[in-house]
Write a protein that holds these residues in place. Structure first.
Motif, PDB file in Angstrom:
ATOM      1  N   ASP A  72      90.836  42.375  92.803  1.00 17.02           N
ATOM      2  CA  ASP A  72      89.726  42.216  91.869  1.00 17.02           C
ATOM      3  C   ASP A  72      88.770  43.406  91.881  1.00 17.02           C
ATOM      4  O   ASP A  72      87.551  43.261  92.010  1.00 17.02           O
ATOM      5  CB  ASP A  72      88.978  40.914  92.159  1.00 17.02           C
ATOM      6  N   HIS A  74      87.827  45.153  89.502  1.00 16.57           N
ATOM      7  CA  HIS A  74      86.901  45.172  88.374  1.00 16.57           C
ATOM      8  C   HIS A  74      85.598  44.460  88.703  1.00 16.57           C
ATOM      9  O   HIS A  74      84.631  44.546  87.938  1.00 16.57           O
ATOM     10  CB  HIS A  74      87.548  44.558  87.120  1.00 16.57           C
ATOM     11  N   TYR A  75      85.542  43.760  89.847  1.00 18.51           N
ATOM     12  CA  TYR A  75      84.280  43.225  90.347  1.00 18.51           C
ATOM     13  C   TYR A  75      83.497  44.289  91.124  1.00 18.51           C
ATOM     14  O   TYR A  75      82.303  44.121  91.366  1.00 18.51           O
ATOM     15  CB  TYR A  75      84.519  42.042  91.286  1.00 18.51           C
ATOM     16  N   MET A  81      86.779  47.733  84.928  1.00 17.93           N
ATOM     17  CA  MET A  81      86.624  46.782  83.835  1.00 17.93           C
ATOM     18  C   MET A  81      86.923  47.468  82.512  1.00 17.93           C
ATOM     19  O   MET A  81      87.603  46.913  81.641  1.00 17.93           O
ATOM     20  CB  MET A  81      85.200  46.222  83.838  1.00 17.93           C
ATOM     21  N   HIS A 105      94.360  39.104  87.257  1.00 20.67           N
ATOM     22  CA  HIS A 105      93.611  39.712  88.349  1.00 20.67           C
ATOM     23  C   HIS A 105      93.911  41.205  88.409  1.00 20.67           C
ATOM     24  O   HIS A 105      94.785  41.704  87.693  1.00 20.67           O
ATOM     25  CB  HIS A 105      93.926  39.051  89.694  1.00 20.67           C
ATOM     26  N   TRP A 234      88.320  33.626  90.343  1.00 19.18           N
ATOM     27  CA  TRP A 234      87.233  33.299  89.426  1.00 19.18           C
ATOM     28  C   TRP A 234      87.328  34.073  88.115  1.00 19.18           C
ATOM     29  O   TRP A 234      86.820  33.618  87.098  1.00 19.18           O
ATOM     30  CB  TRP A 234      85.887  33.589  90.097  1.00 19.18           C
ATOM     31  N   GLY A 235      87.913  35.237  88.120  1.00 21.18           N
ATOM     32  CA  GLY A 235      87.967  36.046  86.904  1.00 21.18           C
ATOM     33  C   GLY A 235      89.185  35.797  86.051  1.00 21.18           C
ATOM     34  O   GLY A 235      89.344  36.406  84.991  1.00 21.18           O
ATOM     35  N   LEU A 238      90.126  36.192  81.517  1.00 24.43           N
ATOM     36  CA  LEU A 238      89.370  37.091  80.654  1.00 24.43           C
ATOM     37  C   LEU A 238      90.235  37.550  79.486  1.00 24.43           C
ATOM     38  O   LEU A 238      91.332  38.066  79.678  1.00 24.43           O
ATOM     39  CB  LEU A 238      88.907  38.305  81.467  1.00 24.43           C
ATOM     40  N   LYS A 251      89.166  28.147  81.318  1.00 20.94           N
ATOM     41  CA  LYS A 251      88.819  28.537  82.675  1.00 20.94           C
ATOM     42  C   LYS A 251      89.770  27.860  83.663  1.00 20.94           C
ATOM     43  O   LYS A 251      90.290  26.781  83.397  1.00 20.94           O
ATOM     44  CB  LYS A 251      87.373  28.144  83.021  1.00 20.94           C
TER      45      LYS A 251
END
Length: 259
Positions: A72, A74-75, A81, A105, A234-235, A238, A251
């Motif tokens: 992840d 991109h977090y 991102m 992910h 969590w992501g 998207l 979600k």
């Protein structure tokens, strides 16, 4: 970015290398981001080695190998991102997956010089199985990659075999599927190798004096749902292009436990 014959090649072989998806400035920004993520992880005492363990190499050799990996990304930095939703990426994904594409992910993999660990041949499917098998990796190259610094190898057409039994859900028998059984996929910085999560792939040790930095984005069709609860984050979900036709399934179905 790609033509009809490229889509045919992907469907037949389970992979496709697309040249020049990212320009030099975008690649340099992400290289800097990788270095900063590693530095922050070390300061937070969360710097981890993701070298694969197992019986494919003698224990003494395994201890020497290093592979820096973080999920992840991109977090952690906005450059990733931007890369995940880049118009060039969306243009390819919409042709290989379909009009409605989601990010599942992301993951950063860094093979340092001389002892960057190998990845035994495997499918990604056991980690995050989905019903329709549209899941695809987009391996973004931040460095030139060849055999010497551990470029990816794939077995063309292997995605047609469907899910295969893995050792401990991690990798295939190295004697039956050595890395040498795959086709090497050398690439330049800015190129992206797209491959289905059923395509058998792996990479040799980085024996060169050059680092090999890759960032993987895992994408899927918006109508392809997990067949179990492996590796959900969590992501996940998207939207990269198109729309989500299932309003009630936008979600992941998380359960939050207060400890």
């Amino acid at each position: 970015m790609i033509k009809a014959q490229d889509v045919d090649f992907y469907n037949e072989n389970g992979y496709l290398l697309v040249k020049g998806v990212f320009n030099k400035q975008e690649v340099e920004a992400m290289r800097t981001a990788v270095d900063r993520i590693i530095d922050r992880a070390a300061k937070a005492k969360m710097d981890q080695n993701h070298a694969w363990q197992g019986d494919y190499l003698p224990p003494a050799e395994l201890k020497k190998l290093v592979l820096k990996g973080f999920h992840d990304v991109h977090y952690h930095d906005a450059s990733f991102m931007r890369a995940a939703i880049h118009p060039n990426m969306a243009a390819v994904l919409s042709q290989l997956i379909g009009p409605n594409v989601q990010l599942h992910h992301s993951k950063m993999l860094v093979k340092p010089p001389e002892n960057g660990a190998a990845f035994p041949m495997h499918q990604d499917q056991p980690y995050f199985p989905h019903e329709q098998h549209t899941m695809m990796a987009a391996s973004m190259h931040l460095d030139d990659a060849n055999f010497e610094n551990g470029c990816l190898h794939v077995i063309p057409g292997s995605h047609k075999q469907g899910p295969m039994k893995h050792r401990g859900q991690h990798y295939l028998d190295a004697k039956e599927y050595p890395i040498s059984s795959g086709v090497a996929c050398p690439a330049e910085a800015g190129d992206v190798l797209f491959f289905n999560y059923l395509t058998i792939h792996g990479s040799p040790v980085n024996s060169s004096d050059r680092t090999r930095r890759n960032v993987l984005f895992q994408y899927r069709s918006a109508t392809d749902f997990p067949s179990d609860n492996v590796h959900i984050n969590w992501g996940s979900g998207l939207m990269i292009c198109g729309e989500n036709p299932n309003f009630d399934r936008v979600k992941p179905n998380f359960t939050v436990n207060n400890i």
